[in-house]
Structures are given as C-alpha cells and as structure tokens.
Design an enzyme around this catalytic site. Sequence first.
Site, PDB file in Angstrom:
ATOM      1  N   ARG A 163       0.826  -0.488  -0.205  1.00  0.00           N
ATOM      2  CA  ARG A 163      -0.144   0.117   0.034  1.00  0.00           C
ATOM      3  C   ARG A 163       0.977   1.001   0.195  1.00  0.00           C
ATOM      4  O   ARG A 163       1.785   0.852   0.415  1.00  0.00           O
ATOM      5  CB  ARG A 163      -1.241  -0.015   1.366  1.00  0.00           C
ATOM      6  CG  ARG A 163      -1.822  -1.026   1.050  1.00  0.00           C
ATOM      7  CD  ARG A 163      -2.288  -1.401   2.267  1.00  0.00           C
ATOM      8  NE  ARG A 163      -3.415  -2.513   3.332  1.00  0.00           N
ATOM      9  CZ  ARG A 163      -2.972  -3.416   3.544  1.00  0.00           C
ATOM     10  NH1 ARG A 163      -1.909  -3.011   4.322  1.00  0.00           N
ATOM     11  NH2 ARG A 163      -3.957  -4.128   3.677  1.00  0.00           N
ATOM     12  N   ARG A 261       0.208  -2.184  -6.804  1.00  0.00           N
ATOM     13  CA  ARG A 261      -0.507  -3.902  -5.616  1.00  0.00           C
ATOM     14  C   ARG A 261      -1.596  -4.433  -6.136  1.00  0.00           C
ATOM     15  O   ARG A 261      -1.570  -5.460  -6.844  1.00  0.00           O
ATOM     16  CB  ARG A 261      -1.200  -2.373  -4.559  1.00  0.00           C
ATOM     17  CG  ARG A 261      -1.674  -3.738  -3.255  1.00  0.00           C
ATOM     18  CD  ARG A 261      -1.947  -2.827  -1.718  1.00  0.00           C
ATOM     19  NE  ARG A 261      -2.898  -3.773  -1.190  1.00  0.00           N
ATOM     20  CZ  ARG A 261      -2.548  -4.280  -0.113  1.00  0.00           C
ATOM     21  NH1 ARG A 261      -1.296  -4.550  -0.130  1.00  0.00           N
ATOM     22  NH2 ARG A 261      -3.235  -4.922   0.648  1.00  0.00           N
ATOM     23  N   HIS A 284      -4.030  -8.780   3.811  1.00  0.00           N
ATOM     24  CA  HIS A 284      -5.535  -9.545   4.258  1.00  0.00           C
ATOM     25  C   HIS A 284      -5.931  -9.797   5.130  1.00  0.00           C
ATOM     26  O   HIS A 284      -5.477 -10.948   4.904  1.00  0.00           O
ATOM     27  CB  HIS A 284      -5.464  -9.613   3.296  1.00  0.00           C
ATOM     28  CG  HIS A 284      -5.832  -8.930   1.813  1.00  0.00           C
ATOM     29  ND1 HIS A 284      -6.086  -9.145   0.080  1.00  0.00           N
ATOM     30  CD2 HIS A 284      -5.942  -7.165   1.727  1.00  0.00           C
ATOM     31  CE1 HIS A 284      -6.066  -8.265  -0.721  1.00  0.00           C
ATOM     32  NE2 HIS A 284      -5.877  -6.490   0.371  1.00  0.00           N
TER      33      HIS A 284
END
Length: 312
Positions: A163, A261, A284
Amino acid sequence: MAEPADVPSGIPVEAIPRAFLLEPFGDFLALEQGAAPNTSAAYARDVARLAQFAMITGARAPTEITARTLRDFVYHLKDLGLAPTSIRRGISAVRTYYRFLLAEGHVVRDPSERLDAPKRGRTLPDVLSAEEAARLLAAPSLDEPLAFRDRAMLELAYGAGLRVSEWIGLAVRDVLLDDGLLRVFGKGSKERLVPIGRSAIGAAAIYLRELRPRLERGAGQGILFLNARGEPLTRMGAWKILRKYVLLAGIEKHVSPHTLRHSFATHLLEGGADLRAVQDMLGHADISTTQIYTHVDREYLRSVHKQFHPRG
C-alpha cells in the site's frame, strides 16, 4: 475507516494561490448556502485538498483543472484510504465549488459535470500488464539525480505489493536484504514479512549505498525513502513520482500507487500462486478481500481464450 485528519501533500494550505478563491468559497458556504459549520469546514478542507492536488499536477488556478484532473483526484482520494462516504462528500464539495465559480463568473465551464462517485460494492481493479510493469520499472534514467531512489521505490512497491502508506513508511531497518525480505507494518500496525526478488533487492541495495546517505541530513527519521530535502517522502510526493514515470514509460492507463499493488497480486495469480499465499503477502485479514483478484484472473483467462482458441 476514519478519514485522516491531515493528508500531507508537500504544499501547505497557506501556499495555495489566491486564484483558487478558497476564502471566498468559505464565505459562500457560510453566508449564501447557509451550510452548517461542520459541513462548511469539511467542504473547505476537501476543496483545499483539490487545490493542493491540482498544483502538484501543474494547475495554478481552477480554470486549469480539467475533467481528467478531477477523475485523478478521485482516484487519489481512494488511494489515501478514505471511506466511500468521505469520497462522495469530497465530490459533492467539488461540484459545489464549481457552482460557486460559475455563478461568480470565475470559470466558464464546469469540469465536474460528469464526475462520478465511487460505485458501491467491489469493482475489478486496474492492473498493468507484465510488459507495462517492466517498462515502468525501467523508466528511471541514470540522468535523473534521484534515479536510484525512484527505481528502488517502484521495485519495492510492485515487488512486494505494498500500500502507498506502507512504502512511504518503510524504515531502513525494515529492509532485510540478506534475507530477501521486507518487514511491513500494515493496517492497524499489523506486521508481516514479504519476500522480494533479485531486482528489488539490487535496486534497494544501490539506493542505500549510493544515494540515501547523501540525502540524509538528520531529518530522515530512519525512513527509507527521502525527498530531495532529506525528509520522509509524503503520499503526494510518491504519487507525483509515480505519475512522472508512468508518462515517461508511455503507459496510457490510469496508474495510481494502488495499481502497483493490484498488479503484484494479479501477476502472482496468473503465474499460478496459491490464493492463501497472496493473502499473506498482501496483508489481508480476510481471504474474501483477496478473492477479488481471482475475478481479475478469470478476466485474463477469458481474454487468452478469446485470443487463441479457434472458436474463441
């Protein structure tokens, strides 16, 4: 997700030219629109953020902002991690701003007419092809004074699927070159280790050896990527660098930091990577978040089938 109280842009609000008419717009909100104080303050912040973004892209007045600039601004808000409700409010602020400018005769056209709010639900993310990614990574030329930094930054962002907040927040101590790993602190300061390949290791090693020591003037705070003044790179600074090399590479797609990403995850899955492994590398918490990339992968498979199958 809570909206950041202040998004660093490299351009303080007080440095925004008067041509953007931020103060008269604030008066318009309070006096003519009768907006509540909280709404007026939020709209004023949103339009100031637009002005900062526009200046980074070369605009010096609202008359120089195009519909494309506004679309890129919405992508930028997404990249900042703002909640959809905050993005929709930002778009509403921009539309109100242009209504004010039109009514006062400061502009003759409204580039926000067709500006869309983010659609609810998940959509397929934009991705680069492997060839486009290679062109982007090769774009920094040694003629550029900060080429070593820029090459390392692009290699790590794409090579580890980071990110934007993660790649500008990397500390020097988080680059474990001997192990071929990055220590990444994601959402909620959750730590993960992400492997990086030879190209990323080499680019990071050269930057750390050849350039970063010259940039460090005591204000680097241990952060890996520094600007020309020796300070940690901001989100907007990273966005501006990426945009520069996208143009140099001749890539016509919209490319944001998050595109790298998305491309990282998609290329892994296209190569046969396990979904759980990709989930871990992306950081995640829920595999359902990672599964959006399986939809991208299916679109890729459909395109291959259509292109190469005799009855495609």
